[in-house]
Design a protein around this motif. Structure first.
Motif, PDB file in Angstrom:
ATOM      1  N   THR A   7       0.602  -0.644   0.047  1.00 42.70           N
ATOM      2  CA  THR A   7       0.208   0.096   0.349  1.00 42.70           C
ATOM      3  C   THR A   7       0.753   1.321   0.545  1.00 42.70           C
ATOM      4  O   THR A   7       0.435   2.474  -0.443  1.00 42.70           O
ATOM      5  CB  THR A   7      -1.176   0.241   1.730  1.00 42.70           C
ATOM      6  OG1 THR A   7      -1.799  -1.384   1.125  1.00 42.70           O
ATOM      7  CG2 THR A   7      -2.118   1.484   1.653  1.00 42.70           C
ATOM      8  N   ALA A   8       1.582   1.586   0.760  1.00 44.40           N
ATOM      9  CA  ALA A   8       2.652   2.387   1.265  1.00 44.40           C
ATOM     10  C   ALA A   8       3.345   2.350  -0.297  1.00 44.40           C
ATOM     11  O   ALA A   8       3.318   4.159  -1.109  1.00 44.40           O
ATOM     12  CB  ALA A   8       3.927   2.274   2.147  1.00 44.40           C
ATOM     13  N   ILE A   9       3.924   1.349  -1.474  1.00 49.30           N
ATOM     14  CA  ILE A   9       4.621   1.293  -2.004  1.00 49.30           C
ATOM     15  C   ILE A   9       3.819   2.382  -3.354  1.00 49.30           C
ATOM     16  O   ILE A   9       3.903   3.144  -4.576  1.00 49.30           O
ATOM     17  CB  ILE A   9       5.322   0.578  -2.973  1.00 49.30           C
ATOM     18  CG1 ILE A   9       6.533  -0.079  -1.713  1.00 49.30           C
ATOM     19  CG2 ILE A   9       5.526  -0.077  -3.998  1.00 49.30           C
ATOM     20  CD1 ILE A   9       6.535  -1.966  -1.759  1.00 49.30           C
ATOM     21  N   ALA A  10       2.479   1.423  -3.350  1.00 45.90           N
ATOM     22  CA  ALA A  10       1.373   2.195  -3.945  1.00 45.90           C
ATOM     23  C   ALA A  10       0.797   3.940  -3.955  1.00 45.90           C
ATOM     24  O   ALA A  10       0.580   4.495  -5.178  1.00 45.90           O
ATOM     25  CB  ALA A  10      -0.498   0.968  -4.389  1.00 45.90           C
ATOM     26  N   PHE A  14       1.742   6.801  -6.373  1.00 42.55           N
ATOM     27  CA  PHE A  14       0.565   8.080  -7.435  1.00 42.55           C
ATOM     28  C   PHE A  14       0.527   8.906  -7.155  1.00 42.55           C
ATOM     29  O   PHE A  14       1.071  10.143  -8.124  1.00 42.55           O
ATOM     30  CB  PHE A  14      -1.036   7.760  -6.750  1.00 42.55           C
ATOM     31  CG  PHE A  14      -1.636   8.384  -6.687  1.00 42.55           C
ATOM     32  CD1 PHE A  14      -2.170   8.170  -7.418  1.00 42.55           C
ATOM     33  CD2 PHE A  14      -1.678   9.255  -5.659  1.00 42.55           C
ATOM     34  CE1 PHE A  14      -3.411   8.844  -8.360  1.00 42.55           C
ATOM     35  CE2 PHE A  14      -3.057  10.040  -6.209  1.00 42.55           C
ATOM     36  CZ  PHE A  14      -4.370   9.961  -7.299  1.00 42.55           C
ATOM     37  N   ASP A  15       1.516   9.115  -6.293  1.00 41.38           N
ATOM     38  CA  ASP A  15       2.054  10.720  -5.796  1.00 41.38           C
ATOM     39  C   ASP A  15       3.017  11.152  -7.063  1.00 41.38           C
ATOM     40  O   ASP A  15       3.252  12.074  -7.638  1.00 41.38           O
ATOM     41  CB  ASP A  15       2.429  10.690  -4.492  1.00 41.38           C
ATOM     42  CG  ASP A  15       2.051  10.772  -3.324  1.00 41.38           C
ATOM     43  OD1 ASP A  15       0.351  10.564  -3.751  1.00 41.38           O
ATOM     44  OD2 ASP A  15       1.904  10.400  -2.520  1.00 41.38           O
ATOM     45  N   LYS A  16       3.916  10.528  -7.165  1.00 41.51           N
ATOM     46  CA  LYS A  16       5.105  10.369  -8.154  1.00 41.51           C
ATOM     47  C   LYS A  16       4.864  10.712  -9.568  1.00 41.51           C
ATOM     48  O   LYS A  16       5.899  10.928 -10.530  1.00 41.51           O
ATOM     49  CB  LYS A  16       6.591   9.263  -7.501  1.00 41.51           C
ATOM     50  CG  LYS A  16       7.596   9.710  -8.732  1.00 41.51           C
ATOM     51  CD  LYS A  16       8.895   9.255  -8.099  1.00 41.51           C
ATOM     52  CE  LYS A  16       9.872   9.238  -8.259  1.00 41.51           C
ATOM     53  NZ  LYS A  16      11.381   8.977  -8.039  1.00 41.51           N
ATOM     54  N   HIS A  17       3.466  10.155  -9.799  1.00 41.18           N
ATOM     55  CA  HIS A  17       3.287   9.718 -11.357  1.00 41.18           C
ATOM     56  C   HIS A  17       2.628   9.487 -11.644  1.00 41.18           C
ATOM     57  O   HIS A  17       1.306   8.844 -11.560  1.00 41.18           O
ATOM     58  CB  HIS A  17       3.578   8.124 -12.003  1.00 41.18           C
ATOM     59  CG  HIS A  17       5.224   7.905 -11.683  1.00 41.18           C
ATOM     60  ND1 HIS A  17       6.548   8.376 -12.502  1.00 41.18           N
ATOM     61  CD2 HIS A  17       5.887   6.840 -10.728  1.00 41.18           C
ATOM     62  CE1 HIS A  17       7.677   7.837 -12.255  1.00 41.18           C
ATOM     63  NE2 HIS A  17       6.734   7.107 -10.982  1.00 41.18           N
ATOM     64  N   ASP A  38      11.763   7.483  -3.409  1.00 43.71           N
ATOM     65  CA  ASP A  38      12.670   7.542  -1.257  1.00 43.71           C
ATOM     66  C   ASP A  38      12.005   6.739  -0.249  1.00 43.71           C
ATOM     67  O   ASP A  38      10.716   6.673  -0.684  1.00 43.71           O
ATOM     68  CB  ASP A  38      12.021   9.051  -1.753  1.00 43.71           C
ATOM     69  CG  ASP A  38      12.747  10.165  -2.302  1.00 43.71           C
ATOM     70  OD1 ASP A  38      13.491  10.095  -3.264  1.00 43.71           O
ATOM     71  OD2 ASP A  38      11.585  11.441  -2.667  1.00 43.71           O
ATOM     72  N   GLY A  39      13.012   6.356   0.179  1.00 46.13           N
ATOM     73  CA  GLY A  39      12.854   5.569   1.299  1.00 46.13           C
ATOM     74  C   GLY A  39      13.117   3.758   0.826  1.00 46.13           C
ATOM     75  O   GLY A  39      12.334   3.044   1.588  1.00 46.13           O
ATOM     76  N   ASP A  61      -5.823   0.789  -7.539  1.00 46.65           N
ATOM     77  CA  ASP A  61      -7.019   1.017  -6.484  1.00 46.65           C
ATOM     78  C   ASP A  61      -6.766   2.099  -5.862  1.00 46.65           C
ATOM     79  O   ASP A  61      -8.021   3.130  -5.563  1.00 46.65           O
ATOM     80  CB  ASP A  61      -7.350   0.220  -5.289  1.00 46.65           C
ATOM     81  CG  ASP A  61      -7.591  -1.700  -5.723  1.00 46.65           C
ATOM     82  OD1 ASP A  61      -8.757  -0.985  -6.647  1.00 46.65           O
ATOM     83  OD2 ASP A  61      -7.539  -2.004  -4.983  1.00 46.65           O
ATOM     84  N   GLU A  62      -5.496   2.913  -5.211  1.00 46.37           N
ATOM     85  CA  GLU A  62      -5.177   4.473  -5.230  1.00 46.37           C
ATOM     86  C   GLU A  62      -5.934   5.043  -6.268  1.00 46.37           C
ATOM     87  O   GLU A  62      -6.236   6.522  -5.696  1.00 46.37           O
ATOM     88  CB  GLU A  62      -4.246   4.374  -5.399  1.00 46.37           C
ATOM     89  CG  GLU A  62      -3.153   5.694  -4.691  1.00 46.37           C
ATOM     90  CD  GLU A  62      -3.359   6.183  -2.828  1.00 46.37           C
ATOM     91  OE1 GLU A  62      -3.746   6.864  -2.726  1.00 46.37           O
ATOM     92  OE2 GLU A  62      -4.192   4.710  -1.752  1.00 46.37           O
TER      93      GLU A  62
END
Length: 64
Positions: A7-10, A14-17, A38-39, A61-62
């Protein structure tokens, strides 16, 4: 972040692309994009097809 943090990766993808349709992303590109987050700090070889499918599904889903 590890490969198991689906979920964190998704959310990060979503935020980056935001302009990308996650359903159209090739797994090779998805794998590389995860490694560039990052991270993200995990073994690059552990991101197999099953993990990438889960990340892609969570990203879709995101994006809804």
């Amino acid at each position: 972040m590890k490969w198991s943090d689906i979920t964190a990766i998704a959310e990060a993808l979503f935020d980056k692309h935001p302009e990308v349709d996650p359903a159209a992303v090739r797994f090779v590109d998805l794998h590389n994009w995860v490694l560039e987050l990052d991270g993200f700090d995990d073994d690059r070889t552990r991101g197999g097809e099953k993990v990438l499918e889960a990340i892609q599904a969570a990203w879709i889903d995101e994006a809804r």
